[in-house]
Design a protein around this motif. Structure first.
Motif, PDB file in Angstrom:
ATOM      1  N   LEU A  24      61.769  29.554  -4.446  1.00 60.28           N
ATOM      2  CA  LEU A  24      61.237  30.134  -5.679  1.00 60.28           C
ATOM      3  C   LEU A  24      59.821  30.662  -5.487  1.00 60.28           C
ATOM      4  O   LEU A  24      59.444  31.685  -6.061  1.00 60.28           O
ATOM      5  CB  LEU A  24      61.257  29.081  -6.791  1.00 60.28           C
ATOM      6  N   SER A  25      59.036  29.980  -4.677  1.00 60.98           N
ATOM      7  CA  SER A  25      57.644  30.378  -4.476  1.00 60.98           C
ATOM      8  C   SER A  25      57.552  31.747  -3.803  1.00 60.98           C
ATOM      9  O   SER A  25      56.777  32.607  -4.224  1.00 60.98           O
ATOM     10  CB  SER A  25      56.910  29.328  -3.646  1.00 60.98           C
ATOM     11  N   ALA A  26      58.340  31.957  -2.762  1.00 61.71           N
ATOM     12  CA  ALA A  26      58.333  33.257  -2.078  1.00 61.71           C
ATOM     13  C   ALA A  26      58.827  34.350  -3.015  1.00 61.71           C
ATOM     14  O   ALA A  26      58.283  35.463  -3.033  1.00 61.71           O
ATOM     15  CB  ALA A  26      59.199  33.193  -0.824  1.00 61.71           C
ATOM     16  N   ALA A  27      59.851  34.032  -3.808  1.00 65.81           N
ATOM     17  CA  ALA A  27      60.369  35.004  -4.770  1.00 65.81           C
ATOM     18  C   ALA A  27      59.324  35.340  -5.826  1.00 65.81           C
ATOM     19  O   ALA A  27      59.214  36.490  -6.264  1.00 65.81           O
ATOM     20  CB  ALA A  27      61.637  34.455  -5.428  1.00 65.81           C
ATOM     21  N   ALA A  28      58.544  34.336  -6.236  1.00 64.95           N
ATOM     22  CA  ALA A  28      57.491  34.564  -7.221  1.00 64.95           C
ATOM     23  C   ALA A  28      56.423  35.497  -6.664  1.00 64.95           C
ATOM     24  O   ALA A  28      55.930  36.390  -7.369  1.00 64.95           O
ATOM     25  CB  ALA A  28      56.875  33.229  -7.636  1.00 64.95           C
ATOM     26  N   VAL A  29      56.051  35.291  -5.407  1.00 68.64           N
ATOM     27  CA  VAL A  29      55.058  36.168  -4.783  1.00 68.64           C
ATOM     28  C   VAL A  29      55.593  37.592  -4.707  1.00 68.64           C
ATOM     29  O   VAL A  29      54.881  38.559  -5.012  1.00 68.64           O
ATOM     30  CB  VAL A  29      54.688  35.655  -3.377  1.00 68.64           C
ATOM     31  N   ASP A  30      56.862  37.738  -4.334  1.00 66.71           N
ATOM     32  CA  ASP A  30      57.467  39.068  -4.248  1.00 66.71           C
ATOM     33  C   ASP A  30      57.456  39.767  -5.601  1.00 66.71           C
ATOM     34  O   ASP A  30      57.139  40.961  -5.701  1.00 66.71           O
ATOM     35  CB  ASP A  30      58.904  38.972  -3.725  1.00 66.71           C
ATOM     36  N   LEU A  31      57.829  39.044  -6.657  1.00 69.49           N
ATOM     37  CA  LEU A  31      57.856  39.648  -7.985  1.00 69.49           C
ATOM     38  C   LEU A  31      56.453  40.022  -8.446  1.00 69.49           C
ATOM     39  O   LEU A  31      56.251  41.091  -9.036  1.00 69.49           O
ATOM     40  CB  LEU A  31      58.503  38.695  -9.000  1.00 69.49           C
ATOM     41  N   TYR A  32      55.489  39.161  -8.177  1.00 70.16           N
ATOM     42  CA  TYR A  32      54.110  39.456  -8.562  1.00 70.16           C
ATOM     43  C   TYR A  32      53.624  40.719  -7.855  1.00 70.16           C
ATOM     44  O   TYR A  32      52.970  41.574  -8.469  1.00 70.16           O
ATOM     45  CB  TYR A  32      53.197  38.275  -8.234  1.00 70.16           C
ATOM     46  N   ILE A  33      53.930  40.843  -6.569  1.00 73.57           N
ATOM     47  CA  ILE A  33      53.536  42.029  -5.812  1.00 73.57           C
ATOM     48  C   ILE A  33      54.206  43.271  -6.394  1.00 73.57           C
ATOM     49  O   ILE A  33      53.582  44.326  -6.556  1.00 73.57           O
ATOM     50  CB  ILE A  33      53.899  41.865  -4.321  1.00 73.57           C
ATOM     51  N   GLU A  34      55.481  43.144  -6.736  1.00 72.52           N
ATOM     52  CA  GLU A  34      56.231  44.271  -7.288  1.00 72.52           C
ATOM     53  C   GLU A  34      55.639  44.734  -8.625  1.00 72.52           C
ATOM     54  O   GLU A  34      55.592  45.937  -8.908  1.00 72.52           O
ATOM     55  CB  GLU A  34      57.698  43.863  -7.493  1.00 72.52           C
ATOM     56  N   GLU A  35      55.174  43.799  -9.431  1.00 74.02           N
ATOM     57  CA  GLU A  35      54.671  44.131 -10.759  1.00 74.02           C
ATOM     58  C   GLU A  35      53.188  44.493 -10.774  1.00 74.02           C
ATOM     59  O   GLU A  35      52.696  45.049 -11.758  1.00 74.02           O
ATOM     60  CB  GLU A  35      54.910  42.967 -11.716  1.00 74.02           C
ATOM     61  N   SER A  36      52.481  44.169  -9.712  1.00 74.79           N
ATOM     62  CA  SER A  36      51.054  44.520  -9.671  1.00 74.79           C
ATOM     63  C   SER A  36      50.799  45.443  -8.493  1.00 74.79           C
ATOM     64  O   SER A  36      51.071  46.624  -8.544  1.00 74.79           O
ATOM     65  CB  SER A  36      50.188  43.260  -9.617  1.00 74.79           C
ATOM     66  N   ARG A  37      50.309  44.884  -7.423  1.00 72.28           N
ATOM     67  CA  ARG A  37      50.128  45.700  -6.220  1.00 72.28           C
ATOM     68  C   ARG A  37      50.142  44.808  -4.994  1.00 72.28           C
ATOM     69  O   ARG A  37      49.831  43.621  -5.060  1.00 72.28           O
ATOM     70  CB  ARG A  37      48.831  46.507  -6.277  1.00 72.28           C
ATOM     71  N   LYS A  38      50.465  45.406  -3.887  1.00 69.71           N
ATOM     72  CA  LYS A  38      50.581  44.662  -2.646  1.00 69.71           C
ATOM     73  C   LYS A  38      49.197  44.292  -2.116  1.00 69.71           C
ATOM     74  O   LYS A  38      48.332  45.159  -1.968  1.00 69.71           O
ATOM     75  CB  LYS A  38      51.325  45.498  -1.616  1.00 69.71           C
TER      76      LYS A  38
END
Length: 217
Positions: A73-87
Protein backbone atom coordinates in the motif's frame (compact mmCIF):
# COMPACT_ATOMS: atom_id res chain seq x y z
CA UNK A 1 10.48 -5.27 18.99
CA UNK A 2 12.40 -6.56 16.02
CA UNK A 3 15.27 -4.43 14.88
CA UNK A 4 15.17 -3.65 11.16
CA UNK A 5 18.45 -3.57 9.28
CA UNK A 6 19.29 -2.45 5.77
CA UNK A 7 18.91 -5.16 3.15
CA UNK A 8 21.72 -3.82 0.98
CA UNK A 9 24.47 -2.19 3.03
CA UNK A 10 26.85 0.02 1.09
CA UNK A 11 30.55 -0.30 1.85
CA UNK A 12 31.29 3.42 1.87
CA UNK A 13 28.00 4.37 3.57
CA UNK A 14 29.59 5.18 6.96
CA UNK A 15 31.53 8.01 5.26
CA UNK A 16 28.23 9.65 4.25
CA UNK A 17 25.34 11.01 6.25
CA UNK A 18 22.06 9.22 5.65
CA UNK A 19 20.77 12.29 3.82
CA UNK A 20 23.82 12.48 1.55
CA UNK A 21 23.64 8.76 0.80
CA UNK A 22 19.94 9.04 -0.05
CA UNK A 23 20.58 12.04 -2.31
CA UNK A 24 23.26 10.04 -4.08
CA UNK A 25 20.94 7.09 -4.59
CA UNK A 26 18.07 9.22 -5.91
CA UNK A 27 20.39 11.12 -8.27
CA UNK A 28 21.62 7.85 -9.77
CA UNK A 29 18.13 6.36 -10.17
CA UNK A 30 16.45 6.61 -13.57
CA UNK A 31 12.96 5.49 -12.57
CA UNK A 32 11.71 7.29 -9.49
CA UNK A 33 8.44 5.66 -8.47
CA UNK A 34 6.81 4.16 -5.37
CA UNK A 35 8.60 0.80 -5.32
CA UNK A 36 11.98 2.39 -6.09
CA UNK A 37 11.60 5.03 -3.39
CA UNK A 38 10.58 2.40 -0.83
CA UNK A 39 13.62 0.32 -1.78
CA UNK A 40 15.98 3.28 -1.41
CA UNK A 41 14.56 4.13 2.01
CA UNK A 42 14.98 0.54 3.17
CA UNK A 43 18.54 0.47 1.82
CA UNK A 44 19.64 3.78 3.32
CA UNK A 45 17.64 3.97 6.55
CA UNK A 46 16.66 0.33 7.15
CA UNK A 47 13.09 1.66 7.30
CA UNK A 48 10.20 -0.48 6.04
CA UNK A 49 7.64 2.00 4.72
CA UNK A 50 5.07 -0.78 4.33
CA UNK A 51 4.68 -0.58 8.13
CA UNK A 52 4.17 3.19 8.08
CA UNK A 53 0.48 4.21 8.20
CA UNK A 54 -0.70 6.95 5.87
CA UNK A 55 -1.50 10.21 7.64
CA UNK A 56 -4.45 11.13 5.41
CA UNK A 57 -7.11 8.44 5.82
CA UNK A 58 -9.18 9.77 2.90
CA UNK A 59 -6.12 9.47 0.68
CA UNK A 60 -5.56 5.94 2.02
CA UNK A 61 -9.13 5.00 1.05
CA UNK A 62 -8.56 6.29 -2.48
CA UNK A 63 -5.34 4.31 -2.81
CA UNK A 64 -7.08 1.16 -1.60
CA UNK A 65 -9.98 1.71 -4.00
CA UNK A 66 -7.72 2.31 -7.00
CA UNK A 67 -5.31 -0.55 -6.22
CA UNK A 68 -7.46 -2.98 -4.19
CA UNK A 69 -5.16 -6.00 -4.43
CA UNK A 70 -1.81 -4.32 -3.92
CA UNK A 71 0.71 -6.08 -1.73
CA UNK A 72 2.41 -2.79 -0.89
CA UNK A 73 0.00 0.00 0.00
CA UNK A 74 2.84 2.40 0.79
CA UNK A 75 4.43 2.11 -2.66
CA UNK A 76 1.00 2.47 -4.26
CA UNK A 77 0.36 5.58 -2.17
CA UNK A 78 3.62 7.15 -3.34
CA UNK A 79 2.73 6.34 -6.96
CA UNK A 80 -0.71 7.91 -6.64
CA UNK A 81 0.69 11.00 -4.94
CA UNK A 82 3.23 11.42 -7.74
CA UNK A 83 0.50 10.96 -10.35
CA UNK A 84 -1.70 13.62 -8.75
CA UNK A 85 1.04 16.15 -8.05
CA UNK A 86 4.43 15.91 -9.66
CA UNK A 87 7.33 13.54 -9.83
CA UNK A 88 10.13 14.28 -7.33
CA UNK A 89 13.51 14.77 -8.95
CA UNK A 90 15.85 15.12 -5.96
CA UNK A 91 16.46 13.65 -2.52
CA UNK A 92 14.97 16.70 -0.73
CA UNK A 93 11.82 16.46 -2.86
CA UNK A 94 11.46 12.75 -2.06
CA UNK A 95 11.93 13.43 1.65
CA UNK A 96 9.27 16.15 1.54
CA UNK A 97 6.90 13.76 -0.23
CA UNK A 98 7.42 11.02 2.37
CA UNK A 99 6.99 13.43 5.26
CA UNK A 100 3.70 14.58 3.75
CA UNK A 101 2.35 11.06 3.18
CA UNK A 102 3.71 9.21 6.22
CA UNK A 103 4.90 11.92 8.62
CA UNK A 104 8.41 10.49 8.32
CA UNK A 105 11.07 13.17 8.82
CA UNK A 106 14.12 11.56 7.23
CA UNK A 107 16.39 14.56 7.77
CA UNK A 108 15.62 14.45 11.48
CA UNK A 109 16.20 10.69 11.54
CA UNK A 110 19.60 11.18 9.89
CA UNK A 111 20.63 13.55 12.69
CA UNK A 112 19.60 11.10 15.39
CA UNK A 113 22.27 8.63 14.30
CA UNK A 114 24.85 11.16 15.49
CA UNK A 115 22.99 12.34 18.59
CA UNK A 116 22.80 9.03 20.52
CA UNK A 117 18.99 9.04 20.58
CA UNK A 118 17.11 5.86 19.68
CA UNK A 119 13.74 6.17 17.95
CA UNK A 120 10.97 3.57 17.81
CA UNK A 121 8.16 4.59 15.47
CA UNK A 122 5.97 3.19 12.69
CA UNK A 123 5.98 -0.13 14.56
CA UNK A 124 9.74 -0.58 14.11
CA UNK A 125 13.13 0.70 15.21
CA UNK A 126 13.98 3.74 13.08
CA UNK A 127 17.26 4.47 14.86
CA UNK A 128 18.95 2.24 17.44
CA UNK A 129 22.63 2.18 18.33
CA UNK A 130 24.36 0.26 21.10
CA UNK A 131 25.58 3.36 22.98
CA UNK A 132 22.49 5.53 22.59
CA UNK A 133 21.45 7.24 25.83
CA UNK A 134 17.71 7.85 25.50
CA UNK A 135 14.78 6.32 23.64
CA UNK A 136 11.91 8.22 22.05
CA UNK A 137 9.06 5.74 21.59
CA UNK A 138 5.99 6.82 19.63
CA UNK A 139 2.64 5.05 19.58
CA UNK A 140 0.27 4.28 16.73
CA UNK A 141 0.17 7.05 14.11
CA UNK A 142 2.58 9.10 16.27
CA UNK A 143 -0.32 10.35 18.39
CA UNK A 144 1.60 9.81 21.63
CA UNK A 145 5.23 9.62 22.68
CA UNK A 146 7.26 8.54 25.69
CA UNK A 147 10.89 9.17 26.62
CA UNK A 148 12.95 6.64 28.58
CA UNK A 149 16.65 5.99 29.28
CA UNK A 150 18.40 3.22 27.37
CA UNK A 151 19.87 0.14 29.09
CA UNK A 152 23.31 1.61 28.28
CA UNK A 153 22.47 4.85 30.13
CA UNK A 154 21.11 2.90 33.12
CA UNK A 155 24.23 0.72 33.23
CA UNK A 156 26.64 3.64 33.06
CA UNK A 157 24.85 6.00 35.47
CA UNK A 158 23.26 3.50 37.86
CA UNK A 159 19.87 5.22 37.65
CA UNK A 160 16.68 4.41 35.79
CA UNK A 161 15.47 8.01 35.99
CA UNK A 162 15.85 10.68 33.36
CA UNK A 163 18.19 13.54 34.38
CA UNK A 164 16.44 16.31 36.30
CA UNK A 165 17.13 18.95 33.65
CA UNK A 166 15.62 16.71 30.97
CA UNK A 167 12.59 15.98 33.14
CA UNK A 168 12.00 19.71 33.55
CA UNK A 169 12.47 20.36 29.83
CA UNK A 170 9.93 17.66 28.98
CA UNK A 171 7.45 19.01 31.54
CA UNK A 172 7.80 22.43 29.91
CA UNK A 173 6.75 20.82 26.63
CA UNK A 174 3.67 19.23 28.16
CA UNK A 175 4.99 15.79 29.14
CA UNK A 176 3.94 14.27 32.45
CA UNK A 177 5.38 11.34 34.33
CA UNK A 178 3.14 8.29 33.89
CA UNK A 179 3.55 5.94 36.86
CA UNK A 180 1.88 3.06 35.03
CA UNK A 181 4.31 2.97 32.11
CA UNK A 182 7.25 4.40 34.06
CA UNK A 183 8.09 7.10 31.55
CA UNK A 184 7.59 10.73 30.68
CA UNK A 185 4.60 10.68 28.36
CA UNK A 186 2.70 13.00 26.05
CA UNK A 187 -0.47 12.39 24.02
CA UNK A 188 -1.69 14.91 21.48
CA UNK A 189 -5.12 16.03 22.77
CA UNK A 190 -6.32 16.54 19.19
CA UNK A 191 -5.95 12.84 18.47
CA UNK A 192 -3.73 13.70 15.49
CA UNK A 193 -0.10 12.90 14.87
CA UNK A 194 2.24 14.96 17.05
CA UNK A 195 3.35 17.88 14.82
CA UNK A 196 6.91 18.17 13.54
CA UNK A 197 7.75 21.30 15.61
CA UNK A 198 6.87 19.41 18.80
CA UNK A 199 9.00 16.45 17.70
CA UNK A 200 11.93 18.78 17.01
CA UNK A 201 11.53 20.46 20.41
CA UNK A 202 11.51 17.08 22.15
CA UNK A 203 14.58 15.85 20.31
CA UNK A 204 16.26 19.20 20.91
CA UNK A 205 15.67 19.00 24.66
CA UNK A 206 17.17 15.51 24.79
CA UNK A 207 20.14 16.52 22.64
CA UNK A 208 20.79 19.56 24.84
CA UNK A 209 20.92 17.35 27.94
CA UNK A 210 23.35 14.97 26.25
CA UNK A 211 25.59 17.83 25.11
CA UNK A 212 25.56 19.43 28.55
CA UNK A 213 26.32 16.37 30.67
CA UNK A 214 26.88 13.11 28.81
CA UNK A 215 29.24 13.56 25.87
CA UNK A 216 31.89 11.50 27.68
CA UNK A 217 29.56 8.69 28.75
Amino acid sequence: MKKIFSDSPQKDAPALTKVAWMDQRIASTEKIDGPTICTVIREVYGLDLSKAPLLDKDFEKRVTALVPNTSDLSAAAVDLYIEESRKPQTGPEVRALLNHIFGTNLEGISQLHERRISLYSKDQWIVQNEKDLFIVHTGKNDIDVKVIPTPYFIEKTGTQQLPEDLQQALRNLGFTYDEEIGAYYYANPSGQSVPDPFKRQTMGAIHQTIQASYTDL
